[in-house]
Design an enzyme around this catalytic site. Structure first.
Site, PDB file in Angstrom:
ATOM      1  N   ARG A  44       0.861  -1.193   0.000  1.00 49.13           N
ATOM      2  CA  ARG A  44       0.000   0.000   0.000  1.00 49.13           C
ATOM      3  C   ARG A  44       0.891   1.235   0.000  1.00 49.13           C
ATOM      4  O   ARG A  44       1.886   1.322   0.724  1.00 49.13           O
ATOM      5  CB  ARG A  44      -0.916   0.024   1.219  1.00 49.13           C
ATOM      6  CG  ARG A  44      -1.887   1.195   1.136  1.00 49.13           C
ATOM      7  CD  ARG A  44      -2.942   1.165   2.191  1.00 49.13           C
ATOM      8  NE  ARG A  44      -3.817   2.329   2.038  1.00 49.13           N
ATOM      9  CZ  ARG A  44      -4.541   2.813   3.017  1.00 49.13           C
ATOM     10  NH1 ARG A  44      -4.554   2.240   4.205  1.00 49.13           N
ATOM     11  NH2 ARG A  44      -5.291   3.885   2.805  1.00 49.13           N
ATOM     12  N   HIS A  45       0.529   2.191  -0.822  1.00 45.97           N
ATOM     13  CA  HIS A  45       1.286   3.438  -0.977  1.00 45.97           C
ATOM     14  C   HIS A  45       1.457   4.177   0.354  1.00 45.97           C
ATOM     15  O   HIS A  45       0.766   3.897   1.336  1.00 45.97           O
ATOM     16  CB  HIS A  45       0.564   4.349  -1.979  1.00 45.97           C
ATOM     17  CG  HIS A  45      -0.825   4.692  -1.542  1.00 45.97           C
ATOM     18  ND1 HIS A  45      -1.099   5.625  -0.568  1.00 45.97           N
ATOM     19  CD2 HIS A  45      -2.024   4.197  -1.931  1.00 45.97           C
ATOM     20  CE1 HIS A  45      -2.400   5.704  -0.376  1.00 45.97           C
ATOM     21  NE2 HIS A  45      -2.993   4.840  -1.187  1.00 45.97           N
ATOM     22  N   ARG A  77       0.457   8.794  -5.810  1.00 43.24           N
ATOM     23  CA  ARG A  77       0.827   8.258  -4.498  1.00 43.24           C
ATOM     24  C   ARG A  77       1.399   6.844  -4.604  1.00 43.24           C
ATOM     25  O   ARG A  77       2.275   6.462  -3.838  1.00 43.24           O
ATOM     26  CB  ARG A  77      -0.343   8.336  -3.522  1.00 43.24           C
ATOM     27  CG  ARG A  77      -1.600   7.585  -3.923  1.00 43.24           C
ATOM     28  CD  ARG A  77      -2.749   7.991  -2.986  1.00 43.24           C
ATOM     29  NE  ARG A  77      -4.003   7.303  -3.261  1.00 43.24           N
ATOM     30  CZ  ARG A  77      -4.947   7.735  -4.090  1.00 43.24           C
ATOM     31  NH1 ARG A  77      -4.765   8.862  -4.760  1.00 43.24           N
ATOM     32  NH2 ARG A  77      -6.069   7.057  -4.252  1.00 43.24           N
ATOM     33  N   GLU A 119      -7.310   2.753  -7.132  1.00 43.02           N
ATOM     34  CA  GLU A 119      -8.222   2.556  -6.013  1.00 43.02           C
ATOM     35  C   GLU A 119      -9.661   2.526  -6.506  1.00 43.02           C
ATOM     36  O   GLU A 119      -9.936   2.787  -7.678  1.00 43.02           O
ATOM     37  CB  GLU A 119      -8.012   3.694  -4.991  1.00 43.02           C
ATOM     38  CG  GLU A 119      -8.871   3.653  -3.756  1.00 43.02           C
ATOM     39  CD  GLU A 119      -8.699   2.390  -2.918  1.00 43.02           C
ATOM     40  OE1 GLU A 119      -9.203   1.328  -3.341  1.00 43.02           O
ATOM     41  OE2 GLU A 119      -8.096   2.456  -1.840  1.00 43.02           O
ATOM     42  N   HIS A 166      -3.369   0.269  -3.688  1.00 41.61           N
ATOM     43  CA  HIS A 166      -4.253   0.931  -2.745  1.00 41.61           C
ATOM     44  C   HIS A 166      -4.996  -0.073  -1.863  1.00 41.61           C
ATOM     45  O   HIS A 166      -5.069  -1.267  -2.178  1.00 41.61           O
ATOM     46  CB  HIS A 166      -5.265   1.780  -3.529  1.00 41.61           C
ATOM     47  CG  HIS A 166      -4.614   2.638  -4.565  1.00 41.61           C
ATOM     48  ND1 HIS A 166      -4.139   3.895  -4.297  1.00 41.61           N
ATOM     49  CD2 HIS A 166      -4.307   2.401  -5.875  1.00 41.61           C
ATOM     50  CE1 HIS A 166      -3.593   4.409  -5.393  1.00 41.61           C
ATOM     51  NE2 HIS A 166      -3.679   3.513  -6.366  1.00 41.61           N
TER      52      HIS A 166
END
Length: 192
Positions: A8-9, A53, A76, A144
């Site tokens: 996850r970013h 991101r 996302e 995401h």
């Protein structure tokens, strides 16, 4: 056997619903990024969502690993008109729809957005394509919360509500292995 390392970013610090909005990640925790990068296989292939991101987080952990082009289908959830709005505001506007979306994910969708099942189908397709193109490799997919949970749901063969019960922190890694016709979940939300 193909291993997925779903990262996850970095955090956006937004207190709103962030889906397709292109908010930057805070990558100032260099120690966490270094630990994450060191934990990931050095010979893995890196791919990310096309949102900044995720791209910037992938850049931060890439090192000498081979990089694939960013992929739009790793974005996302598209929250439609709920995008960048606070949960309390959305709930006050349409409490029944808001409750249905989170309590019974599946076909329910936010106005002008995606249902959970649509997100899952989109992500499954791109992950299957990546596995087919890179069978036997380690794949680092920087994406995401929702993207990672689609693959947790898939690998655990659970329903969406069960998938949503898992926590996925920023800069965490979820490790899933694809065997010939089965999946194993090795770690969820690991923070090296």
């Amino acid at each position: 056997m193909t291993r997925l390392h779903l990262v996850r970013h970095g955090p956006t610090h937004a207190k709103t619903m962030v889906g397709w909005a292109d908010l930057p990640a805070d990558l100032s925790d260099r120690a966490a990024i270094a630990r994450l990068s060191a934990h990931l296989p050095s010979d893995a292939i890196v791919v990310s969502s096309d949102l900044s991101r995720a791209v910037d987080t992938a850049n931060a952990i890439q090192g000498t690993r081979h990089r694939l082009p960013h992929h739009t289908d790793l974005r996302e959830i598209n929250f439609g008109t709920w995008e960048l709005r606070a949960f309390a505001e959305i709930e006050a506007e349409d409490p029944e729809l808001c409750f249905a979306y989170w309590d019974n994910p599946g076909e329910v969708r936010p106005p002008d957005g995606e249902s959970w099942n649509e997100v899952r189908a989109r992500v499954d397709t791109v992950v299957d394509s990546l596995i087919a193109a890179h069978t036997g490799r380690d794949l680092i997919i920087v994406a995401h919360f929702g993207v990672i949970l689609t693959q947790v749901q898939r690998a655990l063969d659970s329903d969406a509500q069960q998938a949503f019960s898992h926590r996925i922190d920023n800069l965490s890694v979820t490790e899933i292995t694809r065997h010939n016709n089965s999946w194993t979940v090795d770690r969820i939300n690991h923070r090296p």
